[in-house]
Write a protein that holds these residues in place. Structure first.
Motif, PDB file in Angstrom:
ATOM      1  N   VAL A  62       0.841  -1.204   0.000  1.00  0.00           N
ATOM      2  CA  VAL A  62       0.000   0.000   0.000  1.00  0.00           C
ATOM      3  C   VAL A  62       0.873   1.249   0.000  1.00  0.00           C
ATOM      4  O   VAL A  62       0.654   2.188  -0.766  1.00  0.00           O
ATOM      5  N   SER A  63       1.906   1.247   0.862  1.00  0.00           N
ATOM      6  CA  SER A  63       2.738   2.442   1.006  1.00  0.00           C
ATOM      7  C   SER A  63       3.468   2.782  -0.276  1.00  0.00           C
ATOM      8  O   SER A  63       3.499   3.946  -0.685  1.00  0.00           O
ATOM      9  N   ALA A  66       1.090   4.015  -3.039  1.00  0.00           N
ATOM     10  CA  ALA A  66       0.614   5.361  -2.705  1.00  0.00           C
ATOM     11  C   ALA A  66       1.724   6.375  -2.935  1.00  0.00           C
ATOM     12  O   ALA A  66       1.520   7.421  -3.559  1.00  0.00           O
ATOM     13  N   PHE A  67       2.927   6.055  -2.451  1.00  0.00           N
ATOM     14  CA  PHE A  67       4.033   7.006  -2.575  1.00  0.00           C
ATOM     15  C   PHE A  67       4.422   7.220  -4.034  1.00  0.00           C
ATOM     16  O   PHE A  67       4.618   8.342  -4.488  1.00  0.00           O
ATOM     17  N   TYR A  69       2.630   6.818  -6.713  1.00  0.00           N
ATOM     18  CA  TYR A  69       1.588   7.545  -7.430  1.00  0.00           C
ATOM     19  C   TYR A  69       1.593   9.020  -7.035  1.00  0.00           C
ATOM     20  O   TYR A  69       1.411   9.898  -7.875  1.00  0.00           O
ATOM     21  N   GLU A  70       1.852   9.252  -5.733  1.00  0.00           N
ATOM     22  CA  GLU A  70       1.706  10.595  -5.186  1.00  0.00           C
ATOM     23  C   GLU A  70       2.879  11.495  -5.560  1.00  0.00           C
ATOM     24  O   GLU A  70       2.736  12.411  -6.372  1.00  0.00           O
ATOM     25  N   ALA A  71       4.051  11.201  -4.967  1.00  0.00           N
ATOM     26  CA  ALA A  71       5.141  12.175  -5.067  1.00  0.00           C
ATOM     27  C   ALA A  71       5.792  12.215  -6.447  1.00  0.00           C
ATOM     28  O   ALA A  71       5.661  13.204  -7.170  1.00  0.00           O
ATOM     29  N   LEU A  74       2.316  11.880  -9.555  1.00  0.00           N
ATOM     30  CA  LEU A  74       1.432  13.009  -9.872  1.00  0.00           C
ATOM     31  C   LEU A  74       2.185  14.316 -10.037  1.00  0.00           C
ATOM     32  O   LEU A  74       1.967  15.057 -10.999  1.00  0.00           O
ATOM     33  N   VAL A 105      11.143   4.210   1.610  1.00  0.00           N
ATOM     34  CA  VAL A 105       9.827   3.714   2.039  1.00  0.00           C
ATOM     35  C   VAL A 105       9.971   2.293   2.575  1.00  0.00           C
ATOM     36  O   VAL A 105       9.391   1.929   3.605  1.00  0.00           O
TER      37      VAL A 105
END
Lengths: 269, 265
Positions: A62-63, A66-67, A69-71, A74, A105
């Motif tokens: 999950v981490s 999420a990471f 995709y996010e930092a 995007l 991470v």
């Protein structure tokens, strides 16, 4: 007891230095004890390895997605879309995911999930005086408890780096798809920029992260004291020290790797 | 078939328990019941300032250095070393300062709360409170939540400062591809006050979740000193995952559809 101002300033500093020194001693004793025969820790090593694997795979999945995709996903895609150059996202992911985000991470999750579990486990044994009992029986707790955890965490953190990297890049794939772009250019720039130096740097880094986590968490667990609050307190301190040590080491390692391998920073079109 | 769904059902159940418990704490704060113990709120805020701020700033400082060197080397490689400020501004403000703040909050404050409240629970101090007619949830959990809500926005804004300072040190003083003036020109162009506000909202969402989860695991700790250790470790798992998920949702919400950059239309 009267304490002077000097004492009050230097007592905490001395405490920190003393603790750092004791961790160093534990590291050396662990390594020496791992190499010197006999080797009774095989079974414990396997069980610790499986334990860390079972605990960490889902939080890490999950981490990292999420990471990724996010930092780097995007935000970098936002920037590149402005220039119509989203195909370069793949090249950026080599830098972002392999060199930086996957390793840290990975280390954060391992320290927060497996490291805390190790401290809680060893701390509980210390509080219940099981470790003292072992010593009385002539069983060396470093050889039988610390060494297998040390080796297992090193191996598991190193291997999980690859896993974190795959799912981190998957986050980048998601970001590309969200921007309605084809995946071909992403992979093309990704593989033309990826180098083996980056990959081994990443794996070596995480293996050393694993060693740091194991030493800090085992040390804090084995020195837990003070009844009910002791174990919780030990876990708290262990995870704080592990995080700080990981990030400080990460900075030094990345800087040295980048400065000594200038080829890493060439971008291939 | 039952076995297959036992694990996910267990997760859902404990998630529901956590949400129910958090709603109770939030209700205590929202209904102003917590102001009965305002002294305790201030005491908790003070403890937070004295014991946790320096560690949080330290971690954010290190990650600021990290953003700085990565940005400097990346921008050198694409041939625009003068634009290292873009990377540093976005990396610091939007992503890594909130995340690292979340990590350190989880590690230092979250597990600290579990250890503290958990040891009160197993030494029956919480039961003693209830016997005296003081609600444990209000006195222990709601006060901690309000205390951290009072203090943390300022702690967070200062940690943004620590991150910016570290990036400046790394890019301008250490790598030195760009002059100080050139760096700051780009650096300040690529951020504006709404960005700081969004970043603050993201970090505060993480902080509130972390404090609430810490309270839950501490309050429900069972099984002696060992139980407190296990609860502390478990809270860390939940917090790590929720920090990342909140970070992702925040980025998608605030910057997903609009890069907010001074380029193009």
């Amino acid at each position: 007891m009267a304490t002077t101002a000097v004492d009050r300033v230097f007592a905490p500093t001395r405490g920190v230095l003393q603790e750092a020194g004791e961790m160093m001693i534990l590291t050396v004793r662990t390594i020496v004890s791992a190499v010197k025969p006999p080797y009774p820790y095989g079974a414990e090593f396997v069980s610790q390895f499986m334990f860390a694997l079972r605990l960490c795979w889902f939080p890490l999945l999950v981490s990292t997605v999420a990471f990724g995709y996010e930092a780097p996903g995007l935000q970098a895609a936002n920037f590149l879309v402005l220039f119509g150059a989203l195909d370069r996202l793949g090249g950026f992911f080599v830098l972002a995911s392999i060199r930086e985000f996957a390793p840290f991470v990975d280390a954060i999750v391992l320290a927060g999930v497996a490291g805390t579990a190790i401290t809680a486990d060893l701390g509980a044994r210390r509080i219940r005086e099981e470790l003292d009992a072992l010593e009385v029986l002539g069983v060396d707790p470093i050889k039988n408890l610390v060494v297998p955890r040390f080796l297992a965490l090193m191996l598991v953190t190193g291997l999980f780096d690859i896993y974190a990297l795959l799912f981190g890049v998957f986050g980048g794939v998601l970001a590309t798809l969200v921007n309605h772009q084809p995946l071909g250019p992403f992979w093309a720039t990704f593989f033309s920029n990826a180098s083996t130096t980056d990959l081994w740097g990443s794996v070596v880094k995480t293996t050393l992260f694993g060693a740091i986590i194991a030493v800090v968490c085992c040390y804090k667990g084995m020195t837990a004291k003070g009844g009910a609050e002791g174990v919780g307190r030990a876990v708290n301190e262990a995870v704080v020290i592990a995080f700080l040590a990981i990030f400080a080491f990460n900075y030094v390692f990345t800087q040295v790797l980048l400065a000594t391998h200038p080829a890493l920073t060439d971008i291939v079109k | 078939m039952d076995d297959l769904f036992a694990v996910p059902r267990g997760w859902l159940e404990s998630f529901g328990e956590i949400v129910k418990f958090c709603a109770r704490i939030l209700a205590d704060v929202a209904s102003l019941r917590v102001f009965k113990y305002f002294g305790e709120v201030l005491r908790q805020a003070g403890i937070l300032i004295v014991s946790s701020t320096l560690v949080i700033w330290g971690l954010v400082f290190i990650i600021g250095l990290q953003c700085g060197i990565e940005g400097a080397y990346f921008d050198r490689s694409v041939g625009v070393p003068a634009y290292a400020g873009v990377f540093a501004a976005w990396c610091d403000l939007r992503e890594l300062v909130p995340l690292c703040f979340g990590y350190m909050m989880a590690a230092k404050v979250g597990t600290g709360i579990v250890a503290e409240i958990g040891s009160m629970r197993i030494s029956d101090e919480i039961d003693a409170l209830e016997v005296m007619g003081i609600s444990g949830v209000t006195f222990l959990c709601a006060t901690r939540l309000l205390g951290s809500m009072l203090v943390l926005p300022f702690v967070y804004l200062c940690s943004i400062g620590a991150g910016f300072f570290a990036s400046y040190l790394a890019v301008v003083q250490q790598i030195g591809d760009v002059s100080s003036g050139g760096y700051f020109l780009i650096f300040w162009q690529f951020q504006n006050p709404p960005d700081v506000l969004y970043s603050l909202i993201k970090a505060m969402a993480m902080a509130i979740v972390i404090v609430l989860v810490g309270c839950y695991y501490g309050y429900t700790a069972t099984g002696g000193p060992v139980g407190v250790g296990t609860a502390t470790a478990k809270s860390m798992v939940f917090n790590i995952v929720s920090v990342h998920v909140i970070g992702m949702l925040g980025t998608q919400l605030f910057w997903g559809a609009n890069p907010r950059a001074p380029i193009g239309g």
